[in-house]
Design a protein around this motif. Structure first.
Motif, PDB file in Angstrom:
ATOM      1  N   SER A 151       0.805  -1.221   0.000  1.00 15.69           N
ATOM      2  CA  SER A 151       0.000   0.000   0.000  1.00 15.69           C
ATOM      3  C   SER A 151       0.840   1.275   0.000  1.00 15.69           C
ATOM      4  CB  SER A 151      -0.937   0.006   1.212  1.00 15.69           C
ATOM      5  OG  SER A 151      -0.182  -0.002   2.427  1.00 15.69           O
ATOM      6  N   THR A 152       2.112   1.169   0.321  1.00 16.59           N
ATOM      7  CA  THR A 152       2.970   2.362   0.384  1.00 16.59           C
ATOM      8  C   THR A 152       3.832   2.511  -0.859  1.00 16.59           C
ATOM      9  OG1 THR A 152       4.675   1.110   1.579  1.00 16.59           O
ATOM     10  CG2 THR A 152       3.061   2.335   2.901  1.00 16.59           C
ATOM     11  N   SER A 153       3.500   1.796  -1.925  1.00 21.04           N
ATOM     12  CA  SER A 153       4.314   1.854  -3.138  1.00 21.04           C
ATOM     13  C   SER A 153       3.668   2.720  -4.205  1.00 21.04           C
ATOM     14  CB  SER A 153       4.524   0.443  -3.701  1.00 21.04           C
ATOM     15  OG  SER A 153       3.302  -0.087  -4.197  1.00 21.04           O
ATOM     16  N   GLU A 154       4.508   3.203  -5.108  1.00 20.48           N
ATOM     17  CA  GLU A 154       4.046   3.862  -6.321  1.00 20.48           C
ATOM     18  C   GLU A 154       4.846   3.282  -7.483  1.00 20.48           C
ATOM     19  OE1 GLU A 154       5.698   8.078  -6.804  1.00 20.48           O
ATOM     20  OE2 GLU A 154       5.797   7.791  -4.630  1.00 20.48           O
ATOM     21  N   VAL A 155       4.281   3.336  -8.677  1.00 16.17           N
ATOM     22  CA  VAL A 155       4.887   2.695  -9.840  1.00 16.17           C
ATOM     23  C   VAL A 155       5.241   3.735 -10.885  1.00 16.17           C
ATOM     24  CG1 VAL A 155       4.622   0.951 -11.634  1.00 16.17           C
ATOM     25  CG2 VAL A 155       3.483   0.635  -9.430  1.00 16.17           C
ATOM     26  N   LEU A 156       6.439   3.603 -11.439  1.00 14.63           N
ATOM     27  CA  LEU A 156       6.865   4.430 -12.563  1.00 14.63           C
ATOM     28  C   LEU A 156       7.095   3.518 -13.755  1.00 14.63           C
ATOM     29  CD1 LEU A 156       7.813   7.114 -13.814  1.00 14.63           C
ATOM     30  CD2 LEU A 156      10.118   6.583 -12.963  1.00 14.63           C
ATOM     31  N   HIS A 157       6.319   3.712 -14.817  1.00 18.48           N
ATOM     32  CA  HIS A 157       6.479   2.964 -16.053  1.00 18.48           C
ATOM     33  C   HIS A 157       7.314   3.792 -17.027  1.00 18.48           C
ATOM     34  CE1 HIS A 157       3.552  -0.242 -15.187  1.00 18.48           C
ATOM     35  NE2 HIS A 157       2.849   0.699 -14.556  1.00 18.48           N
ATOM     36  N   LEU A 158       8.426   3.226 -17.488  1.00 15.15           N
ATOM     37  CA  LEU A 158       9.287   3.896 -18.458  1.00 15.15           C
ATOM     38  C   LEU A 158       9.093   3.222 -19.809  1.00 15.15           C
ATOM     39  CD1 LEU A 158      12.519   4.260 -16.276  1.00 15.15           C
ATOM     40  CD2 LEU A 158      10.743   5.966 -16.697  1.00 15.15           C
ATOM     41  N   SER A 159       8.336   3.872 -20.680  1.00 15.88           N
ATOM     42  CA  SER A 159       7.902   3.238 -21.923  1.00 15.88           C
ATOM     43  C   SER A 159       9.039   2.978 -22.898  1.00 15.88           C
ATOM     44  CB  SER A 159       6.825   4.096 -22.597  1.00 15.88           C
ATOM     45  OG  SER A 159       7.328   5.387 -22.900  1.00 15.88           O
ATOM     46  N   ASP A 160      10.093   3.755 -22.846  1.00 14.98           N
ATOM     47  CA  ASP A 160      11.179   3.621 -23.820  1.00 14.98           C
ATOM     48  C   ASP A 160      12.398   2.893 -23.257  1.00 14.98           C
ATOM     49  OD1 ASP A 160       9.749   4.944 -25.793  1.00 14.98           O
ATOM     50  OD2 ASP A 160      10.411   6.913 -25.082  1.00 14.98           O
ATOM     51  N   SER A 161      12.297   2.318 -22.073  1.00 16.96           N
ATOM     52  CA  SER A 161      13.434   1.668 -21.432  1.00 16.96           C
ATOM     53  C   SER A 161      13.208   0.168 -21.299  1.00 16.96           C
ATOM     54  CB  SER A 161      13.691   2.266 -20.046  1.00 16.96           C
ATOM     55  OG  SER A 161      14.194   3.580 -20.141  1.00 16.96           O
ATOM     56  N   GLY A 162      14.334  -0.565 -21.182  1.00 14.12           N
ATOM     57  CA  GLY A 162      14.290  -1.986 -20.948  1.00 14.12           C
ATOM     58  C   GLY A 162      14.692  -2.312 -19.524  1.00 14.12           C
ATOM     59  N   HIS A 163      15.511  -3.344 -19.368  1.00 15.21           N
ATOM     60  CA  HIS A 163      15.886  -3.819 -18.042  1.00 15.21           C
ATOM     61  C   HIS A 163      16.857  -2.890 -17.335  1.00 15.21           C
ATOM     62  CE1 HIS A 163      16.119  -6.984 -15.030  1.00 15.21           C
ATOM     63  NE2 HIS A 163      17.429  -6.915 -15.049  1.00 15.21           N
TER      64      HIS A 163
END
Length: 265
Positions: A222-234
């Motif tokens: 519940s204390t997390s947030e997510v960052l999606h990087l569309s142009d990045s890989g691993h």
């Protein structure tokens, strides 16, 4: 710097002054992987980058993954750091999570970059098949090429060349042994019990880490947030270090926010 840890010798870098940050590399990596981040953050923070046991200049190829958290604590003790923020990639993120769950009072914030805490049976089988290549004659370079493609970084010439050059320093049996241990450890309960600010970073081009991994982590913490990087890989800290550093900087300097999913691309 080198320091003793039981029968082993551990190596870490120690740069800058200010709030402490600990960077933890992935399987087969070392402290030099974080060079862009060390240069950037050492202007405002005290930056520690550890060679995990059996990696880089640290001894300990026979050290189990479960003992990595003890190596992390030994590093903080040696550097006389009471509390630290941890940024970890893949296996390093899992080691950071293990330490945070074990010693929560010593961790301020945690960043988990492209990591799995468990795999479905099918995904477990396919990734074990990839790492079985390490035990075959001439399999090291085949493994490396397939891994680069799955990680979504094969088109980045500098990363590909650096990874290929590093293969000569890799001990295939060590990587195979650690990975087999990792796929059989389910760390979801450790994450579920944490109440620390956590940033989950997902490189959308990373096919090695299944998308459900970050979704599941976000759902149970519940204390997390997510960052999606569309142009990045691993390896977003290498393929786009400026954007990666800004994201980490914002998370470290900002107050804990309500859980959210953020896209950047």
């Amino acid at each position: 710097m080198m320091f003793d840890w039981g029968k082993q010798r551990l190596h870490c870098t120690d740069e800058g002054t200010g709030p402490p940050i600990l960077f933890l590399h992935g399987l087969g990596g070392n402290a030099s992987n974080w060079l862009h981040q060390r240069r950037h953050f050492s202007r405002t923070h005290r930056v520690i980058a550890l060679d995990l046991p059996g990696h880089g200049r640290s001894t300990g190829v026979d050290v189990s993954f479960r003992e990595y958290r003890d190596a992390i604590e030994a590093t903080l003790d040696h550097c006389e750091i009471d509390q630290v923020s941890i940024i970890g990639l893949s296996k390093g993120a899992r080691a950071g999570l293990s330490f945070t769950a074990h010693r929560p009072e010593r961790v301020h914030k945690l960043v988990i970059v492209n990591a799995f805490l468990h795999l479905t049976p099918e995904d477990r089988r396919s990734r074990l098949e990839l790492y079985e290549l390490l035990l075959r004659p001439g399999g090291l370079h085949v493994w490396g090429d397939r891994l680069l493609r799955q990680m979504g970084v094969r088109e980045h010439t500098a990363i590909w060349r650096g990874f290929t050059a590093s293969l000569s320093s890799i001990t295939p049996t060590h990587l195979h042994s650690v990975f087999r241990e990792l796929v059989d450890i389910d760390q979801r309960p450790e994450l579920q019990n944490l109440r620390k600010p956590i940033l989950l970073i997902r490189g959308e081009k990373d096919a090695f880490i299944p998308p459900y991994c970050v979704e599941e982590m976000s759902a149970i913490c519940s204390t997390s947030e997510v960052l999606h990087l569309s142009d990045s890989g691993h390896l977003p800290y290498l393929d786009d270090p400026v954007r990666f550093n800004k994201a980490i900087e914002s998370f470290l300097l900002g107050e804990a926010r309500t859980p959210s999913a953020i896209s950047a691309g």
